[in-house]
Design an enzyme around this catalytic site. Structure first.
Site, short mmCIF file in Angstrom:
data_model
loop_
_atom_site.label_atom_id
_atom_site.label_comp_id
_atom_site.label_asym_id
_atom_site.label_seq_id
_atom_site.Cartn_x
_atom_site.Cartn_y
_atom_site.Cartn_z
N ASN A 1 -3.50 -8.46 -9.32
CA ASN A 1 -4.94 -8.17 -9.35
C ASN A 1 -5.18 -7.00 -10.32
OD1 ASN A 1 -7.50 -7.17 -8.85
ND2 ASN A 1 -7.35 -7.31 -6.63
N CYS B 1 -13.75 -4.35 -9.16
CA CYS B 1 -13.36 -5.69 -9.60
C CYS B 1 -14.55 -6.53 -10.07
CB CYS B 1 -12.62 -6.41 -8.49
SG CYS B 1 -11.24 -5.45 -7.86
N HIS C 1 -12.31 -13.73 -10.38
CA HIS C 1 -11.47 -12.54 -10.21
C HIS C 1 -10.20 -12.93 -9.46
CE1 HIS C 1 -9.97 -8.70 -9.16
NE2 HIS C 1 -10.37 -8.74 -7.91
N1 COA Z 1 5.67 -6.81 2.52
C1 COA Z 1 6.06 -7.13 3.78
N2 COA Z 1 5.30 -6.92 4.85
C2 COA Z 1 4.09 -6.37 4.66
C3 COA Z 1 3.63 -6.03 3.38
C4 COA Z 1 4.47 -6.25 2.28
N3 COA Z 1 4.13 -5.97 1.01
N4 COA Z 1 2.39 -5.50 3.49
C5 COA Z 1 2.08 -5.53 4.79
N5 COA Z 1 3.10 -6.04 5.49
C6 COA Z 1 3.18 -6.23 6.93
C7 COA Z 1 2.32 -5.23 7.68
O1 COA Z 1 3.05 -4.05 7.92
C8 COA Z 1 2.02 -5.99 8.94
O2 COA Z 1 3.12 -5.92 9.77
P1 COA Z 1 2.95 -5.77 11.36
O3 COA Z 1 2.21 -7.01 11.78
O4 COA Z 1 4.35 -5.71 11.84
O5 COA Z 1 2.17 -4.53 11.56
C9 COA Z 1 1.90 -7.41 8.46
O6 COA Z 1 2.62 -7.50 7.23
C10 COA Z 1 0.46 -7.80 8.23
O7 COA Z 1 0.53 -9.10 7.86
P2 COA Z 1 -0.69 -10.04 7.97
O8 COA Z 1 -1.49 -9.79 9.19
O9 COA Z 1 -0.19 -11.41 7.77
O10 COA Z 1 -1.57 -9.59 6.75
P3 COA Z 1 -2.72 -10.42 6.18
O11 COA Z 1 -2.62 -11.85 6.50
O12 COA Z 1 -4.00 -9.73 6.48
O13 COA Z 1 -2.46 -10.32 4.63
C11 COA Z 1 -3.41 -9.36 2.67
C12 COA Z 1 -2.65 -9.12 3.99
C13 COA Z 1 -3.63 -8.02 2.03
C14 COA Z 1 -2.55 -10.22 1.76
C15 COA Z 1 -4.75 -10.08 2.99
O14 COA Z 1 -5.45 -9.38 3.99
C16 COA Z 1 -5.61 -10.21 1.78
O15 COA Z 1 -5.26 -10.88 0.86
N6 COA Z 1 -6.80 -9.59 1.80
C17 COA Z 1 -7.66 -9.55 0.64
C18 COA Z 1 -7.25 -8.38 -0.18
C19 COA Z 1 -7.80 -8.41 -1.56
O16 COA Z 1 -7.87 -9.44 -2.16
N7 COA Z 1 -8.18 -7.25 -2.06
C20 COA Z 1 -8.66 -7.05 -3.36
C21 COA Z 1 -10.07 -7.48 -3.45
S1 COA Z 1 -10.73 -7.05 -4.96
#
Ligand code: COA
Length: 321
Positions: free
Chosen positions: A278, A111, A248
């Protein structure tokens, strides 16, 4: 000699897939995706190749710059999802465009790729080795993600953006900052094809993008504001002098956090992740082209471009439009 961006372009696949569309094929919802990321839809390649998307974006950028493809000295493509391992996307693009006088090579910095391509182009122009360079950032990440892993596949989209960089007496690109932290590489990971030479034992497996979302989030909100401030200082400017921050597009919460940490109004951060998701190396140039086509960039405006992601890696540039 300094360098400046004198044309932009972008191309997205025709097929738009909304969060509601995804909720029909996996256990997810518009509410979950939108509230955590800001993403509402993404474009996914069905018929298009990355070379076609990149060529379309590049043609628009060349047209706006008033540069013919034969005039290009260099083509740099930033991608981790080229159509082929060999030849590179940039060489495919050279053939498509008929840019027969250019040297072409790819950069894989995920990215951050478009920022690294821009900084490389700037360096080649400053040292006098090139005059006109085409840079492209693009991905078809939909072939790299695991469609059984709802925590990653909903985040990414496909597309390509391009810019033409030209030598200029007056500066366009004022400053650059970049960095990598290979020790944290596992936070965002995808293995290449397995070695299957006759002396290696064991079955081959296909690897998909895996991510420690919270690790990547923490890295982004710490590193991006720091890199931006460093680039702005290096340009001899204050953060208040910047008109627009083209970041980004990974996650709306990351963008909001950067805006808060820098104490810059969120209105100065254009976004397209609502409709594009993304696009990794394609995200900054696709958004830059969108703001350019909307007439949001006026001559003399000061702009920050910033990318971050796998590596881990990051890059920021300050430029005058
Ligand atoms: N739909 C529904 N539920 C989902 C899901 C989806 N698409 N993806 C994951 N879950 C569930 C998981 O199974 C987990 O469930 P559990 O608690 O029962 O095990 C739960 O949601 C996790 O949620 P949460 O802890 O709220 O996740 P989060 O707040 O860490 O959010 C991201 C996840 C990925 C959105 C967040 O970590 C993020 O934005 N990180 C940065 C990622 C990024 O930008 N990457 C690219 C960089 S270049």
């Amino acid at each position: 000699m300094r360098s400046r961006i004198c044309g932009t372009g972008s191309a997205l696949p025709k097929r738009e897939v909304t969060n509601d569309d995804l909720s029909k094929i996996m256990d997810t919802s518009d509410e979950w995706i939108k509230s955590r990321t800001g993403i509402g839809a993404r474009h996914l390649a069905v018929e298009e190749t990355l070379t076609q998307l990149a060529a379309q974006a590049a043609s628009q950028a060349l047209q706006e710059a008033g540069v013919r493809s034969e005039e290009l000295d260099m083509i740099i493509a930033a991608t981790l999802s080229a159509d082929n391992i060999l030849p590179s996307l940039s060489c495919e693009l050279q053939r498509e465009l008929g840019a027969k006088n250019a040297v072409a090579f790819d950069i894989n910095a995920a990215c951050s790729g478009f920022l690294f391509a821009l900084q490389t182009a700037d360096a080649y122009i400053r040292c006098g080795q090139c005059q006109k360079i085409l840079i492209v950032g693009g991905e078809i990440l939909s072939k790299m993600v695991d469609w059984n892993d709802r925590s990653t596949c909903v985040l990414f989209g496909d597309g390509a953006g391009a810019a033409v960089i030209q030598g200029s007496e007056t500066p366009g690109i004022l400053s650059s900052v970049s960095g990598s932290d290979g020790a944290k590489g596992e936070a965002l990971f995808c293995k290449n094809r397995e070695n299957h030479n006759p002396y290696v034992k064991g079955a081959t497996e296909v690897s998909y993008v895996s991510m420690n979302g919270q690790e990547v989030y923490k890295f982004a909100v710490r590193t991006v504001p720091k890199a931006i401030l460093e680039a702005v200082n290096k340009a001899g400017l204050l953060i208040e002098d910047i008109d627009l921050f083209v970041l980004h597009q990974a996650n709306m919460r990351i963008i909001e956090s950067v805006s808060k940490r820098l104490k810059v109004p969120i209105e100065k951060f254009p976004v397209n992740l609502e409709t594009c998701g993304n696009i990794s190396a394609g995200s900054v140039p696709v958004l830059l082209d969108a703001v350019n086509q909307k007439g949001m960039l006026k001559k003399g405006d000061k702009i920050v471009l910033a990318g971050f992601g796998a590596g881990l890696s990051w890059g920021a540039c300050v430029l005058v439009w």
